[in-house]
Design a protein around this motif. Structure first.
Motif, PDB file in Angstrom:
ATOM      1  N   THR A  25       0.839  -1.199   0.000  1.00 27.47           N
ATOM      2  CA  THR A  25       0.000   0.000   0.000  1.00 27.47           C
ATOM      3  C   THR A  25       0.871   1.245   0.000  1.00 27.47           C
ATOM      4  O   THR A  25       0.628   2.198  -0.738  1.00 27.47           O
ATOM      5  CB  THR A  25      -0.907   0.013   1.261  1.00 27.47           C
ATOM      6  OG1 THR A  25      -1.495  -1.268   1.387  1.00 27.47           O
ATOM      7  CG2 THR A  25      -1.978   1.068   1.159  1.00 27.47           C
ATOM      8  N   THR A  26       1.911   1.210   0.826  1.00 28.25           N
ATOM      9  CA  THR A  26       2.800   2.366   0.934  1.00 28.25           C
ATOM     10  C   THR A  26       3.508   2.616  -0.391  1.00 28.25           C
ATOM     11  O   THR A  26       3.579   3.752  -0.864  1.00 28.25           O
ATOM     12  CB  THR A  26       3.832   2.140   2.061  1.00 28.25           C
ATOM     13  OG1 THR A  26       3.151   1.639   3.206  1.00 28.25           O
ATOM     14  CG2 THR A  26       4.566   3.408   2.402  1.00 28.25           C
ATOM     15  N   ASP A 143      15.233   1.735   5.406  1.00 27.10           N
ATOM     16  CA  ASP A 143      15.499   2.664   6.508  1.00 27.10           C
ATOM     17  C   ASP A 143      15.671   1.907   7.823  1.00 27.10           C
ATOM     18  O   ASP A 143      16.148   2.446   8.810  1.00 27.10           O
ATOM     19  CB  ASP A 143      14.331   3.657   6.642  1.00 27.10           C
ATOM     20  CG  ASP A 143      13.009   2.944   6.820  1.00 27.10           C
ATOM     21  OD1 ASP A 143      12.673   2.122   5.947  1.00 27.10           O
ATOM     22  OD2 ASP A 143      12.321   3.192   7.827  1.00 27.10           O
TER      23      ASP A 143
HETATM   24  P1  G4P Z   1       0.861  -3.947   2.788  1.00 22.79           P
HETATM   25  O1  G4P Z   1      -0.019  -3.093   1.935  1.00 22.79           O
HETATM   26  O2  G4P Z   1       1.897  -4.693   2.016  1.00 22.79           O
HETATM   27  O3  G4P Z   1       0.150  -4.837   3.743  1.00 22.79           O
HETATM   28  O4  G4P Z   1       1.756  -2.994   3.704  1.00 22.79           O
HETATM   29  P2  G4P Z   1       1.581  -1.479   4.129  1.00 22.79           P
HETATM   30  O5  G4P Z   1       1.946  -0.560   3.028  1.00 22.79           O
HETATM   31  O6  G4P Z   1       0.257  -1.290   4.796  1.00 22.79           O
HETATM   32  O7  G4P Z   1       2.765  -1.401   5.175  1.00 22.79           O
HETATM   33  C1  G4P Z   1       2.829  -2.234   6.300  1.00 22.79           C
HETATM   34  C2  G4P Z   1       3.587  -1.527   7.407  1.00 22.79           C
HETATM   35  O8  G4P Z   1       4.935  -1.331   6.987  1.00 22.79           O
HETATM   36  C3  G4P Z   1       3.053  -0.148   7.732  1.00 22.79           C
HETATM   37  O9  G4P Z   1       3.262   0.082   9.101  1.00 22.79           O
HETATM   38  C4  G4P Z   1       3.951   0.763   6.929  1.00 22.79           C
HETATM   39  O10 G4P Z   1       4.030   2.078   7.434  1.00 22.79           O
HETATM   40  C5  G4P Z   1       5.265   0.042   7.063  1.00 22.79           C
HETATM   41  N1  G4P Z   1       6.193   0.380   5.971  1.00 22.79           N
HETATM   42  C6  G4P Z   1       5.976   0.419   4.637  1.00 22.79           C
HETATM   43  N2  G4P Z   1       7.092   0.783   3.979  1.00 22.79           N
HETATM   44  C7  G4P Z   1       8.039   0.968   4.912  1.00 22.79           C
HETATM   45  C8  G4P Z   1       9.408   1.366   4.859  1.00 22.79           C
HETATM   46  O11 G4P Z   1       9.976   1.642   3.818  1.00 22.79           O
HETATM   47  N3  G4P Z   1      10.053   1.440   6.061  1.00 22.79           N
HETATM   48  C9  G4P Z   1       9.461   1.155   7.256  1.00 22.79           C
HETATM   49  N4  G4P Z   1      10.176   1.268   8.348  1.00 22.79           N
HETATM   50  N5  G4P Z   1       8.172   0.800   7.337  1.00 22.79           N
HETATM   51  C10 G4P Z   1       7.477   0.714   6.193  1.00 22.79           C
HETATM   52  P3  G4P Z   1       2.090   0.051  10.148  1.00 22.79           P
HETATM   53  O12 G4P Z   1       2.697   0.375  11.454  1.00 22.79           O
HETATM   54  O13 G4P Z   1       1.345  -1.240  10.004  1.00 22.79           O
HETATM   55  O14 G4P Z   1       1.117   1.162   9.639  1.00 22.79           O
HETATM   56  P4  G4P Z   1       1.233   2.741   9.741  1.00 22.79           P
HETATM   57  O15 G4P Z   1       0.821   3.055  11.123  1.00 22.79           O
HETATM   58  O16 G4P Z   1       2.658   3.115   9.462  1.00 22.79           O
HETATM   59  O17 G4P Z   1       0.302   3.216   8.705  1.00 22.79           O
END
Ligand code: G4P
Length: 533
Positions: A25-26, A143
């Motif tokens: 999603t991100t 990161d």
């Molecule tokens: P999905 O659609 O594949 O299930 O994954 P999604 O983008 O919802 O990301 C899952 C979790 O991983 C989210 O955290 C998101 O913020 C985190 N995330 C995505 N890309 C990165 C990255 O490059 N670095 C880090 N450190 N985290 C990443 P969450 O805590 O579940 O949600 P939120 O509170 O951040 O929205």
């Protein structure tokens, strides 16, 4: 004709495949951000929890924060028209996911740098590999350092059987990364942290790796690690071979972080440069591709009640050849009907726009008066070819369902019929049993979805009883009398919606047993027919 080829050449139609939580999603959101389709990241994710969810049209998805059905997102970037097919991201996915992959010309495999190749990635990868489409790898969450990049390359080879060619390489040591090194350009790109938590596109500084300024910024340790790694890759790694990439035998690998925007834009640009334009598809009478002089498309997804206010059914089609024009009349091969396509739509998030024209590689949604089925072909009036190799997945889990309130039988049958046409479940009837159906699904979440949708959309509560079978086989054979089949203990005989007999069996082992004792009978995992001529 030239116009069609020019337009098609600009199209990049792909799906992102990953295990839940890898960051699909991100990443999708960041691609939209860089593509200018949204202006502030967070709007797609935030929508997950509001009534404006991007791909989460259904209430059940919102409640669980997962995406049950697939959607399509489109944006323009530097002369390219990008079509992203969104595949469901939850564990227990359905045939819908696989079918969506049929509409893609390439796939982006997203991997969490700390977790490597996970279960669902493996399954989705296999579908892409079997289709022979190019697969690009994006290693996410850089990161937050996880595993050694060399180790991840090895894992791709061991677990998935594909070799990787790193297009870029993380810059930094011990998980403290602040950029990526682009191997093709021998350039380092360092990212400015702007405190917006990835909401905005990041500014970056780009320059040649030999520029002493970078050595100074990076520090000796990080600089040395990078040059050692690059030397090793250049000497011991694979050569970049576009032919192998095109056949899905070598995956270009990118490192980055979707959340903090590290490497997202360089990835997008390299990906668009390397990913294929719409590839020709096999039909029963040859191929249909961007240089064919006729219109053709296939239905890869049907969704009912996407907008509760309108109670509509949308059939998503992928255009394979020719130009689509609003209002054109086409042949729907499977029904033999001619259909006027008057209200084609494209989707970005919840916003629908009417499309006037579309080209190979594009995905559009058509209002479906109830004639379309998954895998169906649209072609010029009077022609009758159909697309081949559209996968039909044998259901693996079964349940008996009936309406709780027998007075609601009519709505129950209507709901079951419509949801079957969408391809969410397959429906069977036991001969002589009228009040209940047997349904078959690939993933058990579909049971819940069915129950929920029958209640929400058709006002019917159901009773559901799961059955102890795991294998379905359609049976054919000269003079077959299904009732005369031998050794059929613990099997259930059913008819599908076209009255073709099939049996449910507990295990593959039992299937072998039954097969051995019925040599004149053919047991097929898909229904024995071809589209009507
Ligand atoms: P999905 O659609 O594949 O299930 O994954 P999604 O983008 O919802 O990301 C899952 C979790 O991983 C989210 O955290 C998101 O913020 C985190 N995330 C995505 N890309 C990165 C990255 O490059 N670095 C880090 N450190 N985290 C990443 P969450 O805590 O579940 O949600 P939120 O509170 O951040 O929205």
């Amino acid at each position: 004709m030239d116009d069609i080829i020019d337009q098609a050449n600009k199209r990049r139609t792909f799906a992102i495949i990953s295990h839940p939580d890898a960051g699909k999603t991100t990443l999708t959101e960041k691609l939209l951000l860089y593509g200018g389709a949204i202006h502030l990241a967070g709007s797609v994710k935030a929508r997950k929890t509001t009534k404006h969810a991007t791909s989460d049209w259904m209430e059940i998805e919102k409640q669980r924060g997962i995406s049950v059905t697939s959607s399509v997102l489109q944006f323009d970037y530097h002369g390219f028209r990008v079509n992203i097919l969104d595949t469901p991201g939850h564990q227990d996915f359905s045939e819908d996911t696989y079918r969506t992959l049929m509409a893609a010309d390439s796939a982006v495999m997203l991997i969490d740098v700390a977790k490597g190749v996970e279960e669902q990635t493996k399954k989705l990868f296999k579908v892409c590999k079997d289709r022979g489409i190019p697969i690009f790898t994006f290693v996410n969450k850089l990161d937050r350092f996880g595993r050694n990049p060399f180790e991840l390359m090895e894992e791709l080879e061991k677990v998935l059987g594909i070799r990787a060619y790193p297009m870029n390489w993380p810059v930094g040591v011990d998980g403290n990364y602040n950029g990526v090194y682009n191997r093709r350009l021998a350039q380092i790109e360092l990212f400015d942290k702007d405190g917006s938590h990835g909401q905005r596109a990041l500014k970056s500084t780009v320059g040649n790796v030999n520029d002493p300024a970078f050595r100074q910024i990076l520090g000796d340790a990080a600089y040395q690690t990078l040059t050692d790694d690059i030397e090793l890759l250049d000497m011991a790694g694979d050569q970049f071979d576009y032919e192998k990439v095109a056949k899905g035998e070598l995956t270009p690998m990118f490192f980055g972080s979707a959340m903090t925007n590290f490497g997202v834009q360089p990835f997008l640009e390299e990906f668009l440069r390397l990913a294929p334009a719409p590839t020709p598809r096999q039909t029963s009478e040859g191929t249909a591709g961007m240089d064919s002089d006729f219109f053709s498309a296939f239905v890869f997804k049907i969704q009912a009640n996407m907008n509760p206010a309108h109670r509509d059914r949308i059939a998503f089609i992928r255009i394979c050849s020719g130009k689509f024009e609003r209002g054109m009349t086409v042949q729907h091969v499977q029904s033999g009907k001619q259909i006027k396509l008057s209200q084609p739509q494209q989707f970005l998030a919840q916003d629908r726009t009417i499309v006037d024209d579309a080209y190979p590689g594009d995905i559009i949604g058509l209002f479906d008066p109830g004639v379309f089925g998954i895998g169906d072909t649209l072609c010029p009036v009077g022609q009758h070819f159909y697309f081949q190799d559209f996968p039909v997945f044998p259901p693996e889990q079964f349940a008996r369902v009936q309406a709780k309130d027998t007075m609601k039988r009519k709505q129950f049958v209507k709901g079951m019929t419509q949801l079957t046409q969408e391809g969410a479940v397959q429906v069977f009837q036991q001969p002589d049993v009228m009040e209940s159906f047997v349904i078959g699904v690939v993933g058990s979440l579909q049971f819940e979805v069915l129950e929920y949708r029958l209640k929400q959309e058709y006002g019917v509560d159901i009773l559901m009883h799961q059955l102890p079978y795991g294998v379905a086989r359609w049976i054919t054979g000269d003079g077959l009398n299904p009732k005369a089949l031998k050794s059929m203990d613990n099997c259930m005989l059913l008819l599908d919606t076209k009255d073709r007999p099939l049996i449910l069996i507990t295990t593959e082992w039992q299937l072998n047993w039954v097969q051995e004792r019925n040599p004149g009978v053919e047991f097929r995992s898909t229904p024995p027919d071809l589209p009507k001529e």
